[in-house]
Design a protein around this motif. Structure first.
Motif, PDB file in Angstrom:
ATOM      1  N   TYR A   1      -8.395  15.220  28.651  1.00 17.68           N
ATOM      2  CA  TYR A   1      -9.723  14.730  28.301  1.00 17.68           C
ATOM      3  C   TYR A   1     -10.191  15.143  26.917  1.00 17.68           C
ATOM      4  CZ  TYR A   1     -10.159  13.402  33.175  1.00 17.68           C
ATOM      5  OH  TYR A   1      -9.963  12.834  34.407  1.00 17.68           O
ATOM      6  N   LEU A   2      -9.461  16.072  26.302  1.00 26.23           N
ATOM      7  CA  LEU A   2      -9.932  16.635  25.046  1.00 26.23           C
ATOM      8  C   LEU A   2      -8.757  17.177  24.246  1.00 26.23           C
ATOM      9  CD1 LEU A   2     -12.635  17.513  23.599  1.00 26.23           C
ATOM     10  CD2 LEU A   2     -12.347  19.704  24.742  1.00 26.23           C
ATOM     11  N   THR A   3      -8.834  16.981  22.943  1.00 24.97           N
ATOM     12  CA  THR A   3      -7.951  17.664  22.013  1.00 24.97           C
ATOM     13  C   THR A   3      -8.844  18.456  21.069  1.00 24.97           C
ATOM     14  OG1 THR A   3      -7.885  15.792  20.502  1.00 24.97           O
ATOM     15  CG2 THR A   3      -6.112  15.940  22.117  1.00 24.97           C
ATOM     16  N   VAL A   4      -8.386  19.605  20.649  1.00 25.31           N
ATOM     17  CA  VAL A   4      -9.199  20.469  19.808  1.00 25.31           C
ATOM     18  C   VAL A   4      -8.572  20.577  18.446  1.00 25.31           C
ATOM     19  CG1 VAL A   4     -10.110  22.806  19.523  1.00 25.31           C
ATOM     20  CG2 VAL A   4     -10.003  21.778  21.798  1.00 25.31           C
ATOM     21  N   ASP A   5      -9.372  20.300  17.406  1.00 32.26           N
ATOM     22  CA  ASP A   5      -8.941  20.495  16.028  1.00 32.26           C
ATOM     23  C   ASP A   5      -9.234  21.923  15.640  1.00 32.26           C
ATOM     24  OD1 ASP A   5      -8.217  17.816  15.789  1.00 32.26           O
ATOM     25  OD2 ASP A   5     -10.196  17.239  15.075  1.00 32.26           O
ATOM     26  N   GLN A   6      -8.254  22.554  15.068  1.00 34.90           N
ATOM     27  CA  GLN A   6      -8.412  23.958  14.654  1.00 34.90           C
ATOM     28  C   GLN A   6      -9.157  24.040  13.351  1.00 34.90           C
ATOM     29  OE1 GLN A   6      -7.426  26.593  16.584  1.00 34.90           O
ATOM     30  NE2 GLN A   6      -6.822  25.132  18.138  1.00 34.90           N
TER      31      GLN A   6
END
Length: 70
Positions: free
Chosen positions: A65-70
């Protein structure tokens, strides 16, 4: 009516996904309400603890449901 008054769309699939905790669903709703433009450090300093946020984000990532950008 302002854009903020228009509401937020959250996929029904996410809301009904029993693999997700209610906490993860709530964090998703918070992120969606802010157009996913949230610094996680700010989120963790607000009403959610860092552990709470980390666990919720992990669940959301795990189930796609989600990807996280660092």
């Amino acid at each position: 009516m302002t854009a903020a008054d228009a509401g937020t769309i959250i996929p029904t699939r996410l809301l009904l996904d029993t693999r997700l905790s209610y906490e993860a669903r709530g964090v998703y709703g918070f992120l969606a309400a802010h157009n996913f433009q949230v610094d996680i450090r700010d989120l963790a300093q607000g009403q959610f603890t860092a552990v709470y946020v980390a666990q919720a984000l992990e669940e959301l990532q795990q189930y796609g449901y989600l990807t996280v950008d660092q």
